[in-house]
Design a protein around this motif. Structure first.
Motif, short mmCIF file in Angstrom:
data_model
loop_
_atom_site.label_atom_id
_atom_site.label_comp_id
_atom_site.label_asym_id
_atom_site.label_seq_id
_atom_site.Cartn_x
_atom_site.Cartn_y
_atom_site.Cartn_z
N MET A 54 8.41 17.09 10.07
CA MET A 54 7.80 16.02 10.86
C MET A 54 6.30 16.25 11.05
SD MET A 54 10.69 15.41 13.80
CE MET A 54 9.61 14.32 14.74
N VAL A 55 5.92 17.49 11.31
CA VAL A 55 4.50 17.79 11.53
C VAL A 55 3.69 17.49 10.27
CG1 VAL A 55 2.86 19.69 11.86
CG2 VAL A 55 4.84 19.48 13.36
N VAL A 109 0.27 13.97 6.84
CA VAL A 109 0.02 13.29 5.56
C VAL A 109 -0.25 11.81 5.79
CG1 VAL A 109 1.10 12.54 3.40
CG2 VAL A 109 1.29 14.92 4.11
N LEU A 110 0.57 11.17 6.62
CA LEU A 110 0.38 9.74 6.89
C LEU A 110 -0.97 9.46 7.53
CD1 LEU A 110 3.91 8.75 8.24
CD2 LEU A 110 2.95 8.24 6.00
N GLN A 111 -1.44 10.39 8.36
CA GLN A 111 -2.72 10.17 9.03
C GLN A 111 -3.91 10.41 8.11
OE1 GLN A 111 -2.64 8.79 11.76
NE2 GLN A 111 -1.15 9.61 13.19
N HIS A 149 0.83 -1.21 0.00
CA HIS A 149 0.00 0.00 0.00
C HIS A 149 0.87 1.26 0.00
CE1 HIS A 149 -3.34 2.69 0.87
NE2 HIS A 149 -2.68 3.14 1.91
N VAL A 150 1.91 1.26 0.83
CA VAL A 150 2.81 2.41 0.86
C VAL A 150 3.51 2.56 -0.49
CG1 VAL A 150 4.92 3.34 1.89
CG2 VAL A 150 3.16 2.33 3.35
N GLY A 151 3.94 1.43 -1.07
CA GLY A 151 4.68 1.48 -2.33
C GLY A 151 3.87 1.94 -3.51
N THR A 152 2.56 1.72 -3.48
CA THR A 152 1.71 2.10 -4.62
C THR A 152 1.05 3.46 -4.44
OG1 THR A 152 -0.13 0.85 -3.63
CG2 THR A 152 1.23 -0.29 -5.26
N SER A 153 1.24 4.09 -3.29
CA SER A 153 0.68 5.43 -3.06
C SER A 153 1.82 6.44 -3.13
CB SER A 153 -0.01 5.50 -1.69
OG SER A 153 -0.31 6.84 -1.34
N GLN A 154 1.82 7.27 -4.17
CA GLN A 154 2.91 8.23 -4.31
C GLN A 154 2.97 9.17 -3.11
OE1 GLN A 154 3.33 11.96 -7.09
NE2 GLN A 154 3.99 10.17 -8.28
N VAL A 155 1.83 9.55 -2.58
CA VAL A 155 1.81 10.48 -1.45
C VAL A 155 2.48 9.86 -0.23
CG1 VAL A 155 0.29 11.67 0.18
CG2 VAL A 155 -0.20 11.76 -2.26
N LEU A 156 2.09 8.63 0.11
CA LEU A 156 2.67 7.98 1.28
C LEU A 156 4.15 7.66 1.06
CD1 LEU A 156 -0.18 5.49 2.26
CD2 LEU A 156 0.43 7.63 3.40
#
Length: 414
Positions: free
Chosen positions: A335-336, A341-343, A221-228
């Motif tokens: 960091m903020v 973004v991750l959330q 999921h992380v690898g296929t989401s450019q944003v993440l």
């Protein structure tokens, strides 16, 4: 004037939420405790062995279970009640701290026993960190997530400064057994706070199980989401290429004229980055209201790189310290927004696994940086290695901005 100043100060609105206050309180206790242990364990290992190599081995032994259990813990956090998982993990960390106290008081001086306790403790922390990160959006509205991240980062920054200082003062006075015991008892208090949180049962399809397949799904999921993916790559770029921490002892002596055993220059170098982060957190009121999270992350990482590059170009300790303070402020900003973004870019049923990957990145990056910069300092000298690292951060960030338009344009949900 007063109203304008208050608008720039740390946004404390998430503290109005009782569940978040308790979650933040438990994190504050566990952060200070982990910093106490992070100082006490190397001291004890060195006392027993007289060898810095054994101290390095202890650090490496702690990294492996932390990475593995962070990935597995993220998988578990998506299929069980996150409050229950946090409670079990904090109790496990507390038990190992009390175990360290018993070991130190016994006079056995067994490095093997000490390493086993550290490995178990870091395994429990690997279970705790993803569950804690994934719990925040369950108790804080989306609009306040950046503010919650700033508060959490402030607590971590204070703990990162207060914990080592407290350990340095207390170890000669109380000895290691009492220090470990204080940590263990405080962690029991953190567990009590976690127990008062609301239940956080898993969402999504019932019957899902933790395990290798679940971990792989999270990585995919992380690898296929450019944003993440880019949010994590940006952290790797900043920390691996641009964190010159391993060069501070050499720079303090060779560049800034400090004594061989450290002295003021070494203390200033180590304190400057967390000081910048703390100051930025305290003045983040306006910052957390901005929604261009992707672009601002990239700008912050580039500023970090420029600041680090400047450190290698100066022979003035105080100019270097000022640049590191700016770098620390930029790191806090990154960091903020990366945390937000991750959330916001992850659904709740995957949030634990994404937080697990994030924990691995945060933990592993600085350690890789120590290795890379240590070798670079030997080959190029500390100033050239530092400046080169900063320049590489800026170049890599520009490439990310060019190649990842989806991340560059990412805005927080309204």
């Amino acid at each position: 004037m007063g109203s304008s100043l208050r608008g720039h100060l740390l946004d404390t609105r998430p503290l109005r939420i009782p569940a978040y206050r308790r979650l933040l309180g438990s994190s504050a206790v566990s952060t200070v405790g982990s910093q106490l242990t992070a100082v006490a364990v190397p001291v004890e290992v060195f006392r027993i062995t007289g060898s810095s190599a054994w101290v390095g081995l202890a650090s490496g032994a702690a990294l492996v279970p932390l990475v593995l259990f962070s990935l597995y813990g993220g998988s578990v956090a998506d299929v069980v009640d996150r409050r229950r998982l946090m409670l079990v993990a904090v109790l496990g960390i507390a038990a190992t701290s009390l175990g360290l106290a018993v070991h130190a008081a016994s006079g056995r001086e067994s490095v093997a026993a000490l390493l086993v306790l550290v490995v178990v403790q870091q395994s429990f922390f690997g279970l705790y960190a993803p569950a804690r990160g994934a719990a925040v959006p369950r108790v804080v509205p989306v609009a306040l997530l950046p503010s919650a991240m700033a508060l959490s980062t402030t607590v971590f920054g204070v703990g990162a400064v207060a914990g080592p200082l407290a350990a340095g003062v207390l170890i000669p006075v109380t000895g290691l057994p009492l220090l470990y015991a204080v940590d263990g008892v405080a962690l029991l208090g953190a567990a009590a706070l976690v127990a008062t949180l609301p239940a956080m049962p898993p969402t999504g399809e019932p019957g899902r199980r933790a395990g290798v397949r679940s971990v792989v799904e999270g990585l995919r999921h992380v690898g296929t989401s450019q944003v993440l993916l880019v949010s994590m790559v940006a952290d790797v770029v900043a920390m691996v290429l641009g964190m010159p921490r391993a060069l501070f002892p050499q720079m303090a002596t060779e560049v800034y004229g400090g004594p061989p055993d450290g002295g003021l220059p070494l203390g200033v170098l180590y304190a400057a980055i967390p000081l910048g982060s703390l100051l930025m957190a305290l003045l983040s009121g306006r910052l957390v209201r901005l929604r261009q999270h992707g672009l601002l992350t990239l700008v912050a990482v580039a500023v970090w790189g420029l600041a680090v590059a400047g450190v290698g170009l100066t022979t003035s300790l105080w100019v270097a310290a000022a640049l590191l303070v700016v770098g620390g402020a930029a790191d806090l900003t990154s960091m903020v927004f990366r945390g937000a973004v991750l959330q916001t870019a992850t659904t709740d049923e995957l949030r634990g696994r994404v937080q697990g990957v994030f924990t691995v990145v945060v933990v592993g990056g600085p350690r890789l940086a120590d290795l890379l910069h240590g070798v670079g300092g030997e080959l190029l000298g500390p100033r050239a290695a530092t400046s080169l690292g900063g320049v590489l951060v800026v170049v890599a960030t520009a490439l990310l901005a060019w190649r990842a338009p989806a991340f560059r344009r990412y805005r927080a949900p309204a």
